[in-house]
Scaffold this motif. Structure first.
Motif, PDB file in Angstrom:
ATOM      1  N   ASN A  22      45.365  45.217  45.150  1.00  0.00           N
ATOM      2  CA  ASN A  22      44.537  46.115  44.340  1.00  0.00           C
ATOM      3  C   ASN A  22      44.399  45.597  42.911  1.00  0.00           C
ATOM      4  OD1 ASN A  22      44.178  47.841  46.506  1.00  0.00           O
ATOM      5  ND2 ASN A  22      45.918  49.142  45.962  1.00  0.00           N
ATOM      6  N   MET A  23      45.495  45.092  42.349  1.00  0.00           N
ATOM      7  CA  MET A  23      45.427  44.513  41.002  1.00  0.00           C
ATOM      8  C   MET A  23      44.514  43.288  40.997  1.00  0.00           C
ATOM      9  SD  MET A  23      47.344  46.063  38.598  1.00  0.00           S
ATOM     10  CE  MET A  23      48.208  44.954  37.495  1.00  0.00           C
ATOM     11  N   LEU A  24      44.642  42.449  42.004  1.00  0.00           N
ATOM     12  CA  LEU A  24      43.808  41.254  42.093  1.00  0.00           C
ATOM     13  C   LEU A  24      42.334  41.632  42.115  1.00  0.00           C
ATOM     14  CD1 LEU A  24      43.747  38.136  42.505  1.00  0.00           C
ATOM     15  CD2 LEU A  24      43.715  38.603  44.956  1.00  0.00           C
ATOM     16  N   ALA A  25      41.983  42.587  42.945  1.00  0.00           N
ATOM     17  CA  ALA A  25      40.578  43.001  43.042  1.00  0.00           C
ATOM     18  C   ALA A  25      40.100  43.619  41.735  1.00  0.00           C
ATOM     19  CB  ALA A  25      40.407  43.995  44.187  1.00  0.00           C
ATOM     20  N   ALA A  26      40.944  44.426  41.101  1.00  0.00           N
ATOM     21  CA  ALA A  26      40.545  45.116  39.876  1.00  0.00           C
ATOM     22  C   ALA A  26      40.281  44.132  38.739  1.00  0.00           C
ATOM     23  CB  ALA A  26      41.624  46.121  39.466  1.00  0.00           C
ATOM     24  N   TYR A  27      41.142  43.135  38.587  1.00  0.00           N
ATOM     25  CA  TYR A  27      40.961  42.198  37.477  1.00  0.00           C
ATOM     26  C   TYR A  27      39.852  41.200  37.778  1.00  0.00           C
ATOM     27  CZ  TYR A  27      44.798  44.215  34.944  1.00  0.00           C
ATOM     28  OH  TYR A  27      45.579  45.094  34.241  1.00  0.00           O
ATOM     29  N   CYS A  28      39.624  40.909  39.037  1.00  0.00           N
ATOM     30  CA  CYS A  28      38.453  40.086  39.377  1.00  0.00           C
ATOM     31  C   CYS A  28      37.166  40.841  39.044  1.00  0.00           C
ATOM     32  CB  CYS A  28      38.485  39.685  40.845  1.00  0.00           C
ATOM     33  SG  CYS A  28      39.663  38.355  41.221  1.00  0.00           S
ATOM     34  N   ASP A  29      37.171  42.159  39.233  1.00  0.00           N
ATOM     35  CA  ASP A  29      36.015  42.959  38.815  1.00  0.00           C
ATOM     36  C   ASP A  29      35.805  42.845  37.303  1.00  0.00           C
ATOM     37  OD1 ASP A  29      35.474  43.804  41.379  1.00  0.00           O
ATOM     38  OD2 ASP A  29      36.445  45.763  41.146  1.00  0.00           O
ATOM     39  N   LEU A  30      36.885  42.919  36.536  1.00  0.00           N
ATOM     40  CA  LEU A  30      36.765  42.768  35.078  1.00  0.00           C
ATOM     41  C   LEU A  30      36.280  41.368  34.707  1.00  0.00           C
ATOM     42  CD1 LEU A  30      39.912  44.591  33.612  1.00  0.00           C
ATOM     43  CD2 LEU A  30      37.535  45.380  33.621  1.00  0.00           C
ATOM     44  N   HIS A  31      36.708  40.391  35.472  1.00  0.00           N
ATOM     45  CA  HIS A  31      36.235  39.021  35.233  1.00  0.00           C
ATOM     46  C   HIS A  31      34.727  38.917  35.472  1.00  0.00           C
ATOM     47  CE1 HIS A  31      36.006  34.686  35.263  1.00  0.00           C
ATOM     48  NE2 HIS A  31      35.647  34.670  36.541  1.00  0.00           N
ATOM     49  N   HIS A  32      34.251  39.541  36.515  1.00  0.00           N
ATOM     50  CA  HIS A  32      32.826  39.455  36.855  1.00  0.00           C
ATOM     51  C   HIS A  32      31.946  40.140  35.819  1.00  0.00           C
ATOM     52  CE1 HIS A  32      34.192  38.869  41.266  1.00  0.00           C
ATOM     53  NE2 HIS A  32      34.026  37.714  40.672  1.00  0.00           N
ATOM     54  N   ILE A  33      32.486  41.120  35.092  1.00  0.00           N
ATOM     55  CA  ILE A  33      31.682  41.785  34.059  1.00  0.00           C
ATOM     56  C   ILE A  33      31.969  41.221  32.666  1.00  0.00           C
ATOM     57  CG2 ILE A  33      31.431  43.882  35.425  1.00  0.00           C
ATOM     58  CD1 ILE A  33      33.494  45.222  33.606  1.00  0.00           C
ATOM     59  N   GLY A  34      32.753  40.125  32.594  1.00  0.00           N
ATOM     60  CA  GLY A  34      32.899  39.409  31.338  1.00  0.00           C
ATOM     61  C   GLY A  34      34.045  39.809  30.452  1.00  0.00           C
ATOM     62  N   HIS A  35      34.989  40.614  30.945  1.00  0.00           N
ATOM     63  CA  HIS A  35      36.114  41.034  30.107  1.00  0.00           C
ATOM     64  C   HIS A  35      37.418  40.315  30.416  1.00  0.00           C
ATOM     65  CE1 HIS A  35      34.615  44.188  27.490  1.00  0.00           C
ATOM     66  NE2 HIS A  35      33.912  44.682  28.489  1.00  0.00           N
ATOM     67  N   ALA A  36      37.572  39.780  31.620  1.00  0.00           N
ATOM     68  CA  ALA A  36      38.794  39.067  31.985  1.00  0.00           C
ATOM     69  C   ALA A  36      38.511  37.570  32.017  1.00  0.00           C
ATOM     70  CB  ALA A  36      39.324  39.544  33.337  1.00  0.00           C
ATOM     71  N   HIS A  37      39.402  36.808  31.405  1.00  0.00           N
ATOM     72  CA  HIS A  37      39.192  35.363  31.268  1.00  0.00           C
ATOM     73  C   HIS A  37      40.447  34.599  31.658  1.00  0.00           C
ATOM     74  CE1 HIS A  37      35.359  35.841  29.126  1.00  0.00           C
ATOM     75  NE2 HIS A  37      35.935  36.876  28.532  1.00  0.00           N
ATOM     76  N   SER A  38      40.237  33.405  32.172  1.00  0.00           N
ATOM     77  CA  SER A  38      41.349  32.528  32.537  1.00  0.00           C
ATOM     78  C   SER A  38      41.175  31.164  31.893  1.00  0.00           C
ATOM     79  CB  SER A  38      41.435  32.371  34.065  1.00  0.00           C
ATOM     80  OG  SER A  38      40.248  31.804  34.589  1.00  0.00           O
ATOM     81  N   VAL A  39      42.303  30.511  31.662  1.00  0.00           N
ATOM     82  CA  VAL A  39      42.335  29.106  31.248  1.00  0.00           C
ATOM     83  C   VAL A  39      43.082  28.360  32.342  1.00  0.00           C
ATOM     84  CG1 VAL A  39      43.180  27.435  29.558  1.00  0.00           C
ATOM     85  CG2 VAL A  39      42.277  29.645  28.794  1.00  0.00           C
ATOM     86  N   GLU A  40      42.493  27.263  32.822  1.00  0.00           N
ATOM     87  CA  GLU A  40      43.078  26.495  33.915  1.00  0.00           C
ATOM     88  C   GLU A  40      43.484  25.105  33.434  1.00  0.00           C
ATOM     89  OE1 GLU A  40      40.104  29.439  35.166  1.00  0.00           O
ATOM     90  OE2 GLU A  40      39.540  27.383  34.587  1.00  0.00           O
ATOM     91  N   VAL A  41      44.589  24.592  33.984  1.00  0.00           N
ATOM     92  CA  VAL A  41      45.122  23.280  33.622  1.00  0.00           C
ATOM     93  C   VAL A  41      45.322  22.472  34.901  1.00  0.00           C
ATOM     94  CG1 VAL A  41      47.041  22.052  32.547  1.00  0.00           C
ATOM     95  CG2 VAL A  41      46.267  24.227  31.581  1.00  0.00           C
TER      96      VAL A  41
END
Length: 237
Positions: A117-136
């Motif tokens: 549920n957390m994964l889905a919720a934060y992916c939703d925030l990512h899709h609307i431009g509020h959640a961001h990731s940095v990858e290495v």
């Protein structure tokens, strides 16, 4: 002992001053993880932390661990890692993968607070431009470190990071600070104190002061074009 508020889906959060002293910062139970609910929570310095399938627990600890972008401490060994230019960077290319790596960190059979549920919720925030990731990535192109969090106004709320190779998560943090500095961000919420975060420059701030910082920054827009990084970590110096 103070009673904990039980939230219905559309019920607002209680005042943060009603949070418990022990466990530190527990404010409410229940409600959903909709984008509306999550953004309302972060705007008031509240975040979810619980293990599924239990009800959602909402927290606002006092004091609050914060890192000011201009005060990131880059050790000599980390500078050496950056100069070696070993790692490649990206932003927002593999948000879900970063979350899944963070969810696997415990490895102790006790579960993780990053459930489906957390994964889905934060992916939703990512899709609307509020959640961001940095990858290495390492030289073989494998994802070996990263972090993710929520950006609202000019405040960034760090959620989790992972590292499969030495310094990879620290390089991700240097990359994040590069972005936030260019965007005029004023603070990174680190939630709860840890020795690791303190070694990087984080410090404790009283909750009332933290909430005032949020009020000063949360409605100040940032340029969405800042969410990019140079291809290699050596360019961060």
């Amino acid at each position: 002992m103070r009673a904990i508020s039980q939230l219905a889906d559309n019920e607002p959060f209680p005042p943060t001053g009603e949070a418990l002293d022990y466990p530190n910062g527990l404010l409410a139970v229940g409600g959903d993880l909709s984008p509306r609910r999550l953004l309302e929570a972060y705007r008031h310095g509240i975040f979810p932390w619980y293990e599924e399938p239990q009800p959602v627990l909402w927290w606002t600890p006092d004091p609050r661990s914060v890192l000011l972008p201009g005060q990131l401490h880059i050790s000599r060994s980390l500078r050496k890692t950056l100069r070696r230019n070993r790692f490649r960077l990206s932003v927002d290319l593999h948000f879900e993968s970063v979350m899944r790596h963070c969810a696997q960190l415990r490895g102790d059979g006790l579960g993780t607070w990053i459930g489906d549920n957390m994964l889905a919720a934060y992916c939703d925030l990512h899709h609307i431009g509020h959640a961001h990731s940095v990858e290495v990535y390492n030289p073989a192109g494998e994802l070996v470190g990263g972090l993710y969090g929520i950006a609202i106004g000019r405040a960034y709320f760090g959620e989790s990071m992972f590292s499969l190779e030495a310094d990879a998560s620290k390089v991700a943090l240097v990359g994040l600070v590069n972005i936030l500095t260019r965007g005029g961000f004023e603070l990174i919420d680190c939630q709860v104190e840890s020795e690791h975060l303190n070694s990087l420059g984080a410090f404790n701030m009283p909750r009332l002061d933290f909430e005032q910082r949020l009020r000063d920054t949360i409605d100040v827009a940032h340029d969405p074009e800042i969410w990019r990084l140079p291809a290699t970590c050596g360019e961060l110096l």
